[in-house]
Design a protein around this motif. Structure first.
Motif, PDB file in Angstrom:
ATOM      1  N   ASP A 199       0.833  -1.204   0.000  1.00  0.00           N
ATOM      2  CA  ASP A 199       0.000   0.000   0.000  1.00  0.00           C
ATOM      3  C   ASP A 199       0.868   1.255   0.000  1.00  0.00           C
ATOM      4  OD1 ASP A 199      -2.189  -1.606   0.023  1.00  0.00           O
ATOM      5  OD2 ASP A 199      -2.580  -1.415   2.183  1.00  0.00           O
ATOM      6  N   GLU A 200       1.894   1.234   0.835  1.00  0.00           N
ATOM      7  CA  GLU A 200       2.796   2.387   0.899  1.00  0.00           C
ATOM      8  C   GLU A 200       3.513   2.592  -0.428  1.00  0.00           C
ATOM      9  OE1 GLU A 200       5.572   2.546   4.166  1.00  0.00           O
ATOM     10  OE2 GLU A 200       4.097   1.562   5.434  1.00  0.00           O
ATOM     11  N   TYR A 202       2.550   1.658  -3.333  1.00  0.00           N
ATOM     12  CA  TYR A 202       1.580   2.140  -4.313  1.00  0.00           C
ATOM     13  C   TYR A 202       1.396   3.646  -4.171  1.00  0.00           C
ATOM     14  CZ  TYR A 202      -2.749   2.870  -6.788  1.00  0.00           C
ATOM     15  OH  TYR A 202      -3.689   3.362  -7.654  1.00  0.00           O
ATOM     16  N   ILE A 203       1.242   4.106  -2.932  1.00  0.00           N
ATOM     17  CA  ILE A 203       1.002   5.537  -2.702  1.00  0.00           C
ATOM     18  C   ILE A 203       2.255   6.351  -3.048  1.00  0.00           C
ATOM     19  CG2 ILE A 203       0.582   7.248  -0.885  1.00  0.00           C
ATOM     20  CD1 ILE A 203      -1.384   5.016   0.241  1.00  0.00           C
ATOM     21  N   MET A 204       3.415   5.793  -2.719  1.00  0.00           N
ATOM     22  CA  MET A 204       4.656   6.496  -3.067  1.00  0.00           C
ATOM     23  C   MET A 204       4.714   6.753  -4.567  1.00  0.00           C
ATOM     24  SD  MET A 204       7.182   4.425  -0.539  1.00  0.00           S
ATOM     25  CE  MET A 204       8.751   5.198  -0.754  1.00  0.00           C
TER      26      MET A 204
ATOM     27  N   ARG B  89      -7.789   5.002  -0.717  1.00  0.00           N
ATOM     28  CA  ARG B  89      -6.415   4.473  -0.710  1.00  0.00           C
ATOM     29  C   ARG B  89      -5.513   5.211   0.273  1.00  0.00           C
ATOM     30  NH1 ARG B  89      -5.816   2.387  -6.946  1.00  0.00           N
ATOM     31  NH2 ARG B  89      -7.977   1.718  -7.028  1.00  0.00           N
ATOM     32  N   LEU B  90      -5.994   5.307   1.503  1.00  0.00           N
ATOM     33  CA  LEU B  90      -5.182   5.910   2.558  1.00  0.00           C
ATOM     34  C   LEU B  90      -4.445   4.801   3.308  1.00  0.00           C
ATOM     35  CD1 LEU B  90      -7.886   8.405   3.867  1.00  0.00           C
ATOM     36  CD2 LEU B  90      -5.928   8.942   2.403  1.00  0.00           C
ATOM     37  N   LEU B  91      -3.466   5.210   4.104  1.00  0.00           N
ATOM     38  CA  LEU B  91      -2.740   4.213   4.901  1.00  0.00           C
ATOM     39  C   LEU B  91      -3.457   4.047   6.235  1.00  0.00           C
ATOM     40  CD1 LEU B  91       0.912   5.381   4.170  1.00  0.00           C
ATOM     41  CD2 LEU B  91      -0.238   3.350   3.267  1.00  0.00           C
ATOM     42  N   ARG B  94      -2.785   5.170  10.415  1.00  0.00           N
ATOM     43  CA  ARG B  94      -2.045   6.430  10.490  1.00  0.00           C
ATOM     44  C   ARG B  94      -3.061   7.571  10.540  1.00  0.00           C
ATOM     45  NH1 ARG B  94       3.494   6.107   6.969  1.00  0.00           N
ATOM     46  NH2 ARG B  94       3.726   3.855   7.008  1.00  0.00           N
ATOM     47  N   PHE B 102       3.157  11.802   4.702  1.00  0.00           N
ATOM     48  CA  PHE B 102       3.848  10.713   4.001  1.00  0.00           C
ATOM     49  C   PHE B 102       4.103  11.097   2.536  1.00  0.00           C
ATOM     50  CE2 PHE B 102       3.677   6.756   1.484  1.00  0.00           C
ATOM     51  CZ  PHE B 102       4.730   6.070   2.072  1.00  0.00           C
ATOM     52  N   ALA B 103       3.065  11.640   1.901  1.00  0.00           N
ATOM     53  CA  ALA B 103       3.217  12.037   0.490  1.00  0.00           C
ATOM     54  C   ALA B 103       4.264  13.127   0.339  1.00  0.00           C
ATOM     55  CB  ALA B 103       1.871  12.511  -0.061  1.00  0.00           C
ATOM     56  N   VAL B 106       7.922  11.506   0.993  1.00  0.00           N
ATOM     57  CA  VAL B 106       8.473  10.621  -0.046  1.00  0.00           C
ATOM     58  C   VAL B 106       8.718  11.347  -1.368  1.00  0.00           C
ATOM     59  CG1 VAL B 106       7.436   8.580   1.003  1.00  0.00           C
ATOM     60  CG2 VAL B 106       6.226   9.753  -0.849  1.00  0.00           C
ATOM     61  N   THR B 107       8.245  12.589  -1.453  1.00  0.00           N
ATOM     62  CA  THR B 107       8.534  13.345  -2.675  1.00  0.00           C
ATOM     63  C   THR B 107       9.561  14.447  -2.402  1.00  0.00           C
ATOM     64  OG1 THR B 107       6.523  14.625  -2.237  1.00  0.00           O
ATOM     65  CG2 THR B 107       6.369  12.876  -3.873  1.00  0.00           C
ATOM     66  N   ARG B 150      -3.840  14.901   0.235  1.00  0.00           N
ATOM     67  CA  ARG B 150      -2.631  14.170  -0.180  1.00  0.00           C
ATOM     68  C   ARG B 150      -2.336  14.396  -1.664  1.00  0.00           C
ATOM     69  NH1 ARG B 150      -3.158   7.917   0.177  1.00  0.00           N
ATOM     70  NH2 ARG B 150      -4.339   8.316  -1.740  1.00  0.00           N
TER      71      ARG B 150
END
Lengths: 286, 236
Positions: A199-200, A202-204, B89-91, B94, B102-103, B106-107, B150
């Motif tokens: 899931d992570e 995918y979101i990344m 589609r959330l984690l 959290r 998080f978004a 990671v960017t 997000r």
């Protein structure tokens, strides 16, 4: 702490049994490699001691003249692989035999004529005691007309070098086999880790993380698995060494450089194996 | 901003999902993408997001060309295109703030800017008071707002939404669609897939693109090209 390191450590925290098991399996695989290292090192040390005894002995005819001997000694000394040449006279040969075989004192006392020949003992440089060199020097010595016979323990020299080759080949084959097993284990562990974090991942990708960024935690995880596995293997190898050395027979511990290199190789190996696995399995998460 | 030129997409088992479709969505435009289930709406959005490559044709998105972009550069498109889904589609496990952070993390957002920016994004979608709540404890509408926050993390110029109101009640649907129109008013192009005809009727000023069995059968910007039996044509 960077995201990659945090996530790599988190993988161990989130699934301690799985990641611990993966490290343990890597450790066990590398332990076998470590055992081979221990055996190989001790074999090499023993072979080196045996090799030191490799020398060429040229037995001389009784009628050889002193100037001929001096000429032969000078010629043999000019060969680069020769460390030294010693002339052993008939009298000294008998003396040495008496000292070496005290049980035969009476036999030696009854001798009317000294039956032992004079000889030239040719010692080779360390590192030059190869089959080819020994053969070549034996041929040079045989060429002198006053040399009756040349010996250098052909059979056991051949066996010694064959044994060494077999040892190196066995270590290479078994080491490679276990390295492949370790790579498969790391790959499987990472596949499970990737699945657990799909899931992570995918979101990344959804939000635009670079592929290298997505891969980095898994590569670090591979490096950590390699490091832990390498350390475990080293510890197990050391325990085995202590056990054998204390209760069975005396053996030598591998040099520190070997141990360090082993752990470093385990880390590099972990990264390489995880890199392959990540490339393959990340495609499954789209 | 978005340009599809004679795009087709075929899958080995499913066959043709899109057949020779062409349309453009300009800067600051709002368009509904509609059609029955299986008509090709989601496939169209995935192709625009460059999650998949078209079998034929060309797609240009925010200056990137599907024929020229290398797989290593896809991340650049993703940062210009936000994407929200029906299922959020959330984690799970959290908080709302952590999901948005998080978004950002990671960017490549610098560490000290992550939390303030995540808080600002949650404020933008009207969810600042719920920043510390676990997402699985939020209502559907609230979760979708987190997903929108997000999607806005990289300040995209395009927002894609795949049935974003499909799991929401009427009130939450209105809130989310209002939010999309607010973002659109700020200059963001929005392409929203939906089969909610009622929703499209209420927003009749928005453009409508309709797909049927992988073909573009109606475009309210070019109504003359639409087919005679267009359901949306009937609706409007």
């Amino acid at each position: 702490m960077s995201y990659a390191l945090r996530e790599a450590l988190a993988a161990f925290r989130r699934a301690p049994v799985l990641t611990g098991l993966a490290s343990a399996m890597v450790g066990m695989a590398l332990y076998v490699v470590g055992l081979f290292g221990l055996v190989a090192y001790n074999l090499q040390t023993s072979l080196a001691l045996l090799e030191e005894r490799v020398e060429v002995v040229a037995y001389l005819r009784d009628d050889v003249r002193t100037e001929e001997i001096e000429l032969a000694v000078a010629e043999l000394r000019e060969i680069p692989e020769v460390r030294g040449v010693e002339y052993v006279s008939k009298d000294r040969a008998l003396e040495d035999a008496r000292a070496e075989f005290p049980d035969f004192q009476q036999v030696f006392a009854d001798l009317e004529v000294n039956p032992l020949p004079a000889s030239l003992e040719v010692e080779l440089q360390a590192g030059s005691r190869t089959e080819e060199n020994v053969d070549r020097i034996a041929q040079v010595a045989s060429a002198f007309p006053f040399v009756e016979e040349v010996t250098y323990g052909e059979e056991w020299v051949d066996r010694l070098f064959t044994l060494r080759r077999i040892g190196a080949l066995t270590a290479l084959i078994v080491g490679t086999a276990f390295a492949v097993v370790a790579a498969l284990i790391i790959g499987t562990a990472l596949r499970i880790a990737i699945f657990a974090r799909r899931d992570e991942i995918y979101i990344m990708r959804l939000v635009g993380a670079k592929d290298a960024f997505v891969r980095r935690p898994f590569l670090l995880e591979g490096a950590l698995a390699g490091l832990l596995g390498g350390a475990l293997a080293l510890a197990l190898t050391w325990l085995t060494f202590r056990g054998v050395d204390s209760f069975l027979f005396t053996i030598a511990w591998i040099p520190a450089a070997w141990a360090g290199a082993g752990v470093a190789v385990a880390v590099v190996f972990g990264v390489a194996a995880s890199s392959l696995a990540v490339r393959r399995h990340l495609r499954e998460v789209t | 901003m978005i340009e599809l030129t004679r795009v087709s997409k075929e899958y080995p088992r499913r066959g043709a999902a899109l057949r020779d479709i062409s349309f453009q969505v300009g800067k600051g435009e709002f368009a509904f993408l509609t059609g029955h289930s299986g008509s090709g709406k989601s496939t169209t959005l995935r192709l625009i997001h460059m999650s998949e490559k078209p079998s034929r044709g060309r797609i240009r998105v925010a200056g990137y060309d599907s024929e020229r972009i290398s797989p290593r550069e896809i991340w650049k498109v993703r940062r210009r295109v936000g994407f929200v889904f029906q299922d959020f589609r959330l984690l799970p496990g959290r908080t709302a703030l952590e999901n948005v952070a998080f978004a950002l993390e990671v960017t490549g957002t610098p560490g000290k800017l992550i939390v303030p920016k995540a808080q600002r994004l949650l404020s933008q979608v009207g969810l600042a008071p719920k920043a510390g709540a676990l997402v699985n404890e939020l209502s559907g509408g609230e979760q979708q707002r987190v997903a929108v926050a997000r999607a806005l993390a990289n300040e995209p110029v395009i927002l894609l939404a795949d049935e974003p109101t499909g799991n929401l009640d009427e009130r939450a649907t209105k809130g989310i669609v209002d939010l999309f129109f607010q973002l659109n008013a700020m200059g963001m192009a929005v392409l929203m897939a939906t089969h909610d005809l009622e929703l499209m009727r209420r927003r009749s000023h928005a453009r409508v693109l309709e797909l049927d069995e992988g073909r573009l059968v109606f475009d309210s910007a070019n109504p003359d090209d639409s087919g005679p039996d267009s359901p949306t044509g009937r609706a409007s």
